[in-house]
Design a protein around this motif. Structure first.
Motif, PDB file in Angstrom:
ATOM      1  N   UNK A  17       0.792  -1.338   0.142  1.00 37.94           N
ATOM      2  CA  UNK A  17       0.139  -0.006   0.254  1.00 37.94           C
ATOM      3  C   UNK A  17       0.885   1.211   0.172  1.00 37.94           C
ATOM      4  N   UNK A  18       0.384   2.431  -0.433  1.00 38.32           N
ATOM      5  CA  UNK A  18       1.084   3.670  -0.572  1.00 38.32           C
ATOM      6  C   UNK A  18       1.294   4.050   0.814  1.00 38.32           C
ATOM      7  N   UNK A  19       2.385   4.725   1.072  1.00 40.97           N
ATOM      8  CA  UNK A  19       2.848   5.520   2.173  1.00 40.97           C
ATOM      9  C   UNK A  19       1.934   6.425   2.888  1.00 40.97           C
ATOM     10  N   UNK A  20       0.801   6.827   2.211  1.00 40.48           N
ATOM     11  CA  UNK A  20      -0.248   7.820   3.092  1.00 40.48           C
ATOM     12  C   UNK A  20      -1.502   6.798   3.677  1.00 40.48           C
ATOM     13  N   UNK A  21      -1.196   5.737   3.929  1.00 37.30           N
ATOM     14  CA  UNK A  21      -2.336   4.690   4.793  1.00 37.30           C
ATOM     15  C   UNK A  21      -1.156   3.879   5.591  1.00 37.30           C
ATOM     16  N   UNK A  22      -1.765   3.464   6.586  1.00 38.37           N
ATOM     17  CA  UNK A  22      -1.099   2.492   7.540  1.00 38.37           C
ATOM     18  C   UNK A  22      -2.238   1.147   7.646  1.00 38.37           C
ATOM     19  N   UNK A  23      -1.762  -0.090   7.963  1.00 37.48           N
ATOM     20  CA  UNK A  23      -2.512  -0.951   8.416  1.00 37.48           C
ATOM     21  C   UNK A  23      -2.314  -1.529   9.735  1.00 37.48           C
ATOM     22  N   UNK A  24      -3.399  -1.913  10.516  1.00 37.88           N
ATOM     23  CA  UNK A  24      -3.275  -2.036  11.779  1.00 37.88           C
ATOM     24  C   UNK A  24      -4.183  -3.228  12.162  1.00 37.88           C
ATOM     25  N   UNK A  25      -3.728  -3.897  13.162  1.00 39.50           N
ATOM     26  CA  UNK A  25      -4.559  -4.977  13.858  1.00 39.50           C
ATOM     27  C   UNK A  25      -5.511  -4.185  14.655  1.00 39.50           C
ATOM     28  N   UNK A  26      -6.578  -4.947  15.140  1.00 44.55           N
ATOM     29  CA  UNK A  26      -7.711  -4.446  15.938  1.00 44.55           C
ATOM     30  C   UNK A  26      -6.841  -3.657  17.570  1.00 44.55           C
ATOM     31  N   UNK A  27      -6.103  -4.438  17.974  1.00 43.98           N
ATOM     32  CA  UNK A  27      -5.395  -4.295  19.339  1.00 43.98           C
ATOM     33  C   UNK A  27      -4.536  -2.712  18.963  1.00 43.98           C
ATOM     34  N   UNK A  28      -3.765  -2.700  17.943  1.00 45.48           N
ATOM     35  CA  UNK A  28      -3.120  -1.570  17.526  1.00 45.48           C
ATOM     36  C   UNK A  28      -3.820  -0.446  17.411  1.00 45.48           C
TER      37      UNK A  28
END
Length: 390
Positions: free
Chosen positions: A241-252
């Motif tokens: 994914x592009x650097x303007x988004x992040x992917x997180x787990x629920x806890x994060x």
């Protein structure tokens, strides 16, 4: 050396009025601690209620994300770019924005949080929403949060009475309202940043917020296949994914929200400061109590020293008194706080309740406070000379 705790108890209980006043003072400090800890916990719990109820294994957000109460969107096309990624079963967009809801009685407009999603996809775990989800496919139908604060008017009461409830929603950039019908209720609850919630379909959402584009999403929900490796998929998505988004787990995702309210929002700093101040005030109060008790029994302590008892024996006796005061102050403080939590929860609609964690934390701080006060108050006792009295 065996210390007889009954001597410490008898010295405190000998003056019942003073002992009662001392216990009351510590109980008051315990109540203040419980109130601060309770509201601080309610802050974090209420701020992450939506996070806990979203149906997803991973979540995509903008790198500009601060908290749910801020708009920070990213291109929707990112969700469709990852559909072919190994382990991903489905993706869903979630749109969020504040609007103003007109009170049915007085006509005053109050901020309300609007959640929009595609009604054919279940993105919330709440059973009542899943039952009423088909209603959202109808035009101009919304679901209202029954735990919303009272300023929105008797929406819940009128709906439960079987009345047709029509409400008017206003975009912040427009003076023209959009009328919708309440088709059902759900229970999520307010927070320190949100007074109430509405759930709508995406079509209704963009009727309310005509300046918004469906091309920009606030949160992307990713559901993984049953046997997918969450960390592996997370690593792949983070790389693709592009650097303007992040992917997180629920806890994060939850931790990110808590971090905002703890370190960046003023209310989080205020709660932490108040806990520290209550602790310091408590140390001063208990110190005054113990110091006064030592001063009034200084002759007795001098007699014990003259009889051969060492400073260690006398100091331990003072610490025993500190522990006795801690428990006798904590117990009524705990009981009072249970009632205060019920009152505060009913008044604010915040998830504030007693728990073992809160009870343990406050007990620890009350004991620490009393022991610290005992340590400070023993300076005079260490320096006492039997020759000054005999």
């Amino acid at each position: 050396m065996i210390i007889n705790i009954s001597l410490a108890w008898l010295q405190l209980a000998r003056q019942k009025a003073r002992f009662l006043v001392a216990s009351t003072g510590i109980a008051f400090i315990a109540v203040l601690m419980f109130v601060q800890v309770g509201f601080q916990d309610a802050l974090y719990t209420s701020a992450t209620q939506l996070h806990n109820n979203l149906k997803g294994d991973l979540f995509i957000i903008s790198t500009q994300y601060q908290s749910l109460t801020f708009n920070q969107s990213f291109p929707r096309r990112y969700l469709y770019q990852i559909l072919g990624c190994e382990g991903i079963e489905s993706v869903s967009p979630l749109y969020m924005q504040f609007a103003k809801l007109k009170n049915l009685i007085n006509g005053i407009k109050f901020p309300i949080y609007v959640l929009g999603f595609e009604p054919e996809r279940a993105i919330l775990k709440l059973p009542i929403i899943q039952q009423n989800q088909s209603l959202l496919q109808l035009p101009k139908i919304v679901l209202f949060d029954s735990k919303s604060r009272s300023q929105f008017g008797p929406i819940t009461q009128e709906f439960e009475q079987g009345k047709t409830v029509i409400i008017e929603i206003f975009n912040y950039t427009s003076s023209i309202g959009y009328k919708v019908k309440v088709g059902g209720l759900f229970s999520l609850g307010p927070s320190f940043g949100v007074d109430g919630n509405l759930i709508v379909s995406t079509s209704t959402f963009f009727q309310i917020f005509q300046g918004r584009s469906a091309k920009n999403v606030d949160i992307g929900l990713i559901n993984l296949k049953p046997n997918a490796n969450t960390q592996k998929v997370l690593a792949i998505l983070s790389a693709q994914l592009p650097k303007d988004v992040i992917v997180l787990t629920r806890q994060d995702f939850i931790n990110l929200e808590k971090n905002y309210w703890t370190n960046r929002a003023p209310i989080g700093f205020v709660f932490q400061l108040m806990v520290i101040m209550v602790f310091v005030v408590g140390v001063v109060v208990v110190y005054q109590i113990l110091y006064s008790n030592i001063a009034s029994h200084l002759a007795e302590y001098a007699t014990l020293k003259a009889m051969g008892f060492k400073n260690k024996y006398l100091l331990i006796m003072v610490f025993q008194q500190a522990l006795i005061l801690a428990f006798f102050g904590y117990i009524p403080g705990f009981a009072i706080s249970i009632g205060l939590y019920d009152v505060a929860g009913d008044f604010t609609n915040l998830p504030i309740s007693m728990s073992l964690d809160k009870a343990g934390i406050v007990l620890f701080f009350v004991i620490l406070m009393c022991l610290a006060s005992g340590l400070i108050s023993t300076k005079k006792l260490r320096n006492v000379d039997p020759a000054d009295f005999f």
